[in-house]
Design a protein around this motif. Structure first.
Motif, mmCIF file in Angstrom:
data_model
loop_
_atom_site.group_PDB
_atom_site.id
_atom_site.type_symbol
_atom_site.label_atom_id
_atom_site.label_comp_id
_atom_site.label_asym_id
_atom_site.label_seq_id
_atom_site.Cartn_x
_atom_site.Cartn_y
_atom_site.Cartn_z
ATOM 1 N N TYR A 93 0.806 -1.216 0.000
ATOM 2 C CA TYR A 93 0.000 0.000 0.000
ATOM 3 C C TYR A 93 0.847 1.278 0.000
ATOM 4 C CZ TYR A 93 -3.939 -3.090 0.983
ATOM 5 O OH TYR A 93 -4.884 -4.082 0.909
ATOM 6 N N ASP A 94 2.137 1.105 -0.198
ATOM 7 C CA ASP A 94 3.054 2.252 -0.280
ATOM 8 C C ASP A 94 2.946 3.144 0.959
ATOM 9 O OD1 ASP A 94 5.018 3.830 -1.422
ATOM 10 O OD2 ASP A 94 3.571 5.105 -2.481
ATOM 11 N N ILE A 95 3.044 2.503 2.117
ATOM 12 C CA ILE A 95 2.951 3.214 3.398
ATOM 13 C C ILE A 95 4.358 3.552 3.884
ATOM 14 C CG2 ILE A 95 2.271 2.976 5.838
ATOM 15 C CD1 ILE A 95 0.003 1.138 4.879
ATOM 16 N N PRO A 96 4.629 4.817 4.201
ATOM 17 C CA PRO A 96 5.970 5.198 4.650
ATOM 18 C C PRO A 96 6.228 4.743 6.089
ATOM 19 C CG PRO A 96 4.511 7.077 4.816
ATOM 20 C CD PRO A 96 3.710 5.986 4.166
ATOM 21 N N SER A 97 7.468 4.453 6.398
ATOM 22 C CA SER A 97 7.847 4.090 7.760
ATOM 23 C C SER A 97 8.081 5.370 8.571
ATOM 24 C CB SER A 97 9.122 3.238 7.746
ATOM 25 O OG SER A 97 9.532 2.943 9.056
ATOM 26 N N ILE A 98 7.407 5.514 9.693
ATOM 27 C CA ILE A 98 7.552 6.695 10.553
ATOM 28 C C ILE A 98 8.147 6.237 11.880
ATOM 29 C CG2 ILE A 98 6.313 8.535 11.770
ATOM 30 C CD1 ILE A 98 4.211 8.403 9.506
ATOM 31 N N ASP A 99 9.326 6.770 12.220
ATOM 32 C CA ASP A 99 10.084 6.292 13.384
ATOM 33 C C ASP A 99 9.991 7.217 14.591
ATOM 34 O OD1 ASP A 99 12.229 6.399 10.780
ATOM 35 O OD2 ASP A 99 11.522 4.421 11.445
ATOM 36 N N LEU A 100 9.637 8.486 14.331
ATOM 37 C CA LEU A 100 9.561 9.481 15.395
ATOM 38 C C LEU A 100 8.270 10.283 15.203
ATOM 39 C CD1 LEU A 100 10.643 11.345 17.694
ATOM 40 C CD2 LEU A 100 11.916 12.591 15.924
ATOM 41 N N VAL A 101 7.494 10.409 16.271
ATOM 42 C CA VAL A 101 6.281 11.226 16.241
ATOM 43 C C VAL A 101 6.398 12.280 17.332
ATOM 44 C CG1 VAL A 101 3.772 11.254 16.533
ATOM 45 C CG2 VAL A 101 4.876 9.316 15.373
ATOM 46 N N ILE A 102 6.270 13.546 16.939
ATOM 47 C CA ILE A 102 6.308 14.650 17.900
ATOM 48 C C ILE A 102 4.956 15.347 17.864
ATOM 49 C CG2 ILE A 102 7.458 16.780 18.593
ATOM 50 C CD1 ILE A 102 9.926 15.880 17.053
ATOM 51 N N VAL A 103 4.277 15.359 19.001
ATOM 52 C CA VAL A 103 2.931 15.921 19.094
ATOM 53 C C VAL A 103 2.873 16.860 20.292
ATOM 54 C CG1 VAL A 103 0.484 15.390 19.489
ATOM 55 C CG2 VAL A 103 1.858 13.891 18.052
ATOM 56 N N ASP A 104 2.128 17.943 20.151
ATOM 57 C CA ASP A 104 1.768 18.775 21.302
ATOM 58 C C ASP A 104 0.296 19.124 21.125
ATOM 59 O OD1 ASP A 104 2.515 20.335 23.710
ATOM 60 O OD2 ASP A 104 1.929 22.028 22.458
ATOM 61 N N LEU A 105 -0.524 18.689 22.064
ATOM 62 C CA LEU A 105 -1.978 18.714 21.892
ATOM 63 C C LEU A 105 -2.577 20.111 21.968
ATOM 64 C CD1 LEU A 105 -2.721 15.636 24.164
ATOM 65 C CD2 LEU A 105 -2.800 15.668 21.671
ATOM 66 N N TYR A 106 -3.776 20.245 21.395
ATOM 67 C CA TYR A 106 -4.535 21.487 21.528
ATOM 68 C C TYR A 106 -4.673 21.828 23.016
ATOM 69 C CZ TYR A 106 -6.222 20.901 16.668
ATOM 70 O OH TYR A 106 -6.336 20.765 15.311
#
Length: 507
Positions: A93-106
């Motif tokens: 499905y041509d899904i990219p590999s994501i190794d780091l997620v940086i989130v800061d919530l509303y």
């Protein structure tokens, strides 16, 4: 196992502190994927950044409510790198590999705190961000999750130290912190919808306040709650674990009195209490009950503290004083002790929860707060002699005190002054004997005093001992199969007894 970060998905509300992280990641040739304002911020720094919409092939819709919620994004985060079936699907499905997620919530809490409208508050419930946090944290074996701006510095330190490599221990620690963020965020939302109902335990949204120690110095202690919502601290040292227990007991006790009242507590029990026309008079009467135990105790009153009261109270050492307000002259006096904790009870209605919680074994006990306070109309006279008017007042006073005293408990009262109490005894007879001995020690005349018991008398021995000490009236719940024996003794010796039908155990 160490892994190299290759692709970072970044979607944050607060950009402060992010610039240096982006610089370090860019230097390591880590690819950026981002959304909206965060993507614009990254590109403004001169770094290449692929839009989430380009990865998913789907635009941001519903006014930005749906951006990252797509199989290509969550597949890239959640797929197991050591699972052959997962790897085949990702490739198919041509899904990219994501190794780091940086989130800061509303900023949901901040919006509630600044008095935002219902519509504004609801729009600050983060959906995509919280989902990214949970997905990445769940797959911590392969993905590093940074769930708040508060974790920007640990991330920066990690990147600098290991140059884009992360260990399983690193990723697991960040996952733990991420679930702390998500649980706190959900609690804030629950608390908003729960409003004034206050139907469940409301943990501190910042994860709790570290106390100096617990009940003893070798024990760690935390406080989960919003102390500042209830009190304003005007003076004194940091509040301890034991202070908090005593403060809770003090405000619960004083809340049951409408007359001008003052209590002195030690280890959650009142060692002195009285109702009098003024705070100073109430203090003097309360102190007289046990001036020894009062040393180092907690003082609480339901009336403003004036200069005269402050001068009297200041004469002995005590840890905490609680009142609805203080005169300026009173504060000038009370401030003279550097460590003395001075509290204003600004929200009595928020001082105690509707539900009470205690940890036991590997679980938690939950019960309704004991809010039952008996009135003269509810008393049932079970003896030939009824209590006189002033005795009825003393009996009701004593019944409130015994409700707030550790079981087994006996309280002796005269003229709305605590004379003595027997607390935390394994035998009700022992509790009574303890109370009588204490009253004698401080030279009180028990003739005409009244007695309150937190539970029924299984035998007539307590009323016999009380009568011999001079007590003339008794209040108790009733309900023993041998109640008649206690009533008969009272009738034979001219004592008055009333029952309430309400037991007040406090373990």
């Amino acid at each position: 196992m160490s892994q190299k970060i290759q692709t970072a998905l970044i979607s944050v509300y607060h950009k402060e502190g992010l610039e240096e992280i982006l610089q370090e990641l860019n230097n390591l040739r880590i690819k950026f994927i981002s959304t909206g304002g965060t993507k614009d911020f990254i590109q403004s720094l001169g770094y290449e950044c692929e839009a989430v919409e380009e990865v998913s092939g789907y635009p941001s819709i519903l006014g930005g409510r749906v951006k990252t919620l797509h199989p290509k994004i969550f597949g890239g985060i959640l797929y197991r790198r050591d699972n052959e079936s997962d790897k085949k699907q990702v490739k198919s499905y041509d899904i990219p590999s994501i190794d780091l997620v940086i989130v800061d919530l509303y900023p949901f809490e901040e919006t509630v705190g600044t008095g935002g409208s219902e519509e504004e508050i609801i729009e600050k419930i983060d959906i995509g961000g919280i989902s990214l946090i949970r997905g990445a944290a769940k797959n911590y074996k392969d993905v590093l999750i940074v769930a708040s701006k508060d974790q920007y510095k640990p991330l920066l330190d990690l990147i600098k130290e290991k140059q884009g490599l992360t260990t399983l221990d690193d990723r697991r620690w960040f996952a733990k912190e991420a679930f702390k963020v998500s649980s706190g965020y959900d609690t804030a939302i629950f608390n908003y919808f729960d409003g004034d109902q206050r139907t469940a335990f409301r943990q501190a949204l910042n994860g709790g306040k570290q106390l100096r120690y617990g009940e003893n110095p070798h024990q760690k202690g935390m406080f989960y709650g919003d102390f500042d919502e209830v009190f304003e601290q005007l003076h004194g040292k940091e509040i301890s674990y034991n202070n908090l227990l005593d403060i809770d007991a003090a405000v619960s006790l004083i809340a049951d009195f409408n007359e001008t009242a003052l209590a002195i507590l030690k280890h959650n029990n009142a060692c002195g209490m009285a109702c009098r026309p003024t705070v100073k008079e109430a203090w003097e009467a309360a102190l007289a009950a046990d001036p020894v135990s009062a040393f180092g105790g907690i003082v609480v009153t339901n009336r403003p503290v004036d200069k005269e009261a402050a001068e009297a109270i200041h004469e002995i050492f005590f840890e905490v004083i609680i009142a609805p307000s203080y005169d300026k002259e009173a504060l000038d006096i009370l401030f003279q002790k550097k460590n003395r904790i001075i509290l204003v009870l600004k929200s009595p209605e928020k001082a105690t929860q509707l539900l009470q919680y205690r940890s036991v074994l590997n679980g938690v006990l939950v019960q309704d707060k004991n809010a039952s306070v008996q009135t003269a109309e509810q008393l049932q006279v079970v003896t030939d002699v009824a209590p006189r008017e002033h005795e009825t007042g003393d009996l009701l006073f004593a019944n409130v005190l015994v409700k707030h005293t550790k079981s087994n408990a006996i309280v002796l009262v005269k003229n709305k002054q605590l004379i003595a109490s027997g607390t935390g005894q394994t035998s009700r007879v022992d509790a009574l004997k303890q109370a009588i001995e204490k009253a004698t020690t401080f030279h009180f005349d028990l003739k005409g005093a009244v007695m309150a018991s937190d539970a029924f008398f299984p035998f007539p021995d307590c009323v016999e001992i009380a009568h011999q000490a001079g007590i003339t009236a008794v209040i108790q719940p009733g309900g023993s199969i041998r109640d008649a024996e206690s009533v008969e003794y009272c009738n034979q010796h001219g004592l008055a007894m009333v029952t309430t039908g309400v037991r007040h155990f406090k373990h």
